[in-house]
Enzyme design. Structure first.
Site, PDB file in Angstrom:
ATOM      1  N   LYS A  30      -3.121   7.120   1.119  1.00  0.00           N
ATOM      2  CA  LYS A  30      -2.608   7.510   2.785  1.00  0.00           C
ATOM      3  C   LYS A  30      -1.808   8.652   3.044  1.00  0.00           C
ATOM      4  O   LYS A  30      -0.627   8.433   3.297  1.00  0.00           O
ATOM      5  CB  LYS A  30      -1.989   5.992   3.376  1.00  0.00           C
ATOM      6  N   LEU A  57      -9.868   4.388   2.683  1.00  0.00           N
ATOM      7  CA  LEU A  57      -8.499   3.726   2.516  1.00  0.00           C
ATOM      8  C   LEU A  57      -8.856   2.329   2.442  1.00  0.00           C
ATOM      9  O   LEU A  57      -9.373   1.402   3.360  1.00  0.00           O
ATOM     10  CB  LEU A  57      -7.894   3.922   3.901  1.00  0.00           C
ATOM     11  N   ARG A 106       0.954  -1.345  -0.127  1.00  0.00           N
ATOM     12  CA  ARG A 106       0.114  -0.118  -0.105  1.00  0.00           C
ATOM     13  C   ARG A 106       0.849   1.271   0.268  1.00  0.00           C
ATOM     14  O   ARG A 106       0.525   2.187  -0.769  1.00  0.00           O
ATOM     15  CB  ARG A 106      -0.932  -0.097   1.161  1.00  0.00           C
TER      16      ARG A 106
END
Ligand code: PDD
Length: 284
Positions: free
Chosen positions: A147, A204, A52
């Site tokens: 993020k 997210l 991620r």
């Protein structure tokens, strides 16, 4: 105890690590972060967090200064240097330092910092009591799938929840729950189906979310990836949040309405145990 932190290749006492006032993370929130849980001195779900991180960096065009192997080595070394058994690693990568200008050079030297926080993640008293949440309007930007460190609204939302006597906020956009201020929101229907919002730009892509969905399916629990309203959540059998350091945490009250029995439910307790057992086994 003084922590040892990482800054751009150096290991420093926490008070010695200094970043320029011209850093774009400071001036424009032009930075990506990750939080990885540490248990038994090992990293939990590291592959997901590393993947991620790369995706977030790619979405805003920052390149990582470290190879995959070096990134893992730095995570391991910070645990080692701080003798961390249980807690978390916070990583932040900003675009770097330049005089203030909305326009930036494409090839800036990024600023990479990591620090640890010791924290009792297994024996969290909230896992036994559950938490209360209030619903608030989701006022964040339209790329919540990245993020970034733009956390002012989630921070203000959590403060508003606190002022109202609750533990956290569930954010709502277009009449549907997006997520919690810093965690994924889930419900369990009265007939035992796990309902969680599908991935998209509004939330997210939680690493714990993805692990918990897999574990639920493996345990034979039906999973529905669809959005839900605050009203559906209030009449659900159970509700819970997931995040790297909370694992699975029951939600027992939404806007003052008790959920299910008003006590932490069995499904959330089972998923919490499954998550801890499996991730502990797979920790690196
Ligand atoms: N927060 N949604 C939001 C908005 C989050 O900030 C987080 C994590 C999650 C859960 O993602 P994960 O399961 O990968 O931790 C969902 C971190 C822990 C934080 O900001 O401290």
């Amino acid at each position: 105890m003084t922590r040892i932190v990482y800054l751009n290749g150096d290991w420093l006492a926490e008070g010695e690590a200094k970043v320029s006032i011209f850093d774009r993370g400071y001036l424009f929130a032009d930075a990506i972060y990750e939080v990885t849980a540490v248990l038994d001195g090992k990293l939990l779900d590291y592959a997901g967090h590393a993947a991620r991180l790369k995706r977030s960096l790619g979405e805003i065009g920052i390149s990582s200064p470290l190879s995959d192997d070096d990134m893992l080595a730095v995570h391991r070394e910070i645990v080692e240097r701080n003798g961390l058994r249980e807690g978390l690693i916070y990583l932040q990568l900003s675009r770097g330092v330049a005089d203030r200008d909305f326009v930036f050079e494409e090839d800036m030297q990024p600023t990479l910092s990591l620090f640890t926080q010791a924290k009792s993640v297994i024996d969290n008293p909230k896992a036994k009591t559950g938490i209360s949440v209030v619903t608030l309007e989701d006022q964040r930007w339209k790329r919540c799938d990245i993020k970034t460190v733009q956390l002012l609204y989630p921070s203000l939302a959590k403060m508003e929840a606190k002022r109202r006597g609750a533990d956290d906020a569930w954010l709502v956009a277009d009449g549907l729950v997006t997520e919690a201020s810093s965690a994924t929101a889930h419900i369990v229907t009265r007939d035992g189906r796990l309902v969680t919002r599908p991935l998209g730009r509004e939330i997210l892509p939680g690493i714990t979310r993805s692990s918990v969905i897999d574990l639920a399916r493996e345990a034979g629990m039906p999973v529905e990836e669809r959005a839900f309203t605050p009203d559906e959540a209030k009449s659900a059998g159970e509700a819970f949040i997931t995040s790297a350091t909370n694992f699975v945490l029951p939600v027992v009250e939404i806007d003052g309405v008790p959920i299910g029995t008003g006590k932490p439910g069995q499904a959330a307790a089972n998923l919490r145990n499954l998550y801890i057992e499996s991730r502990r086994r797979g920790a690196i």
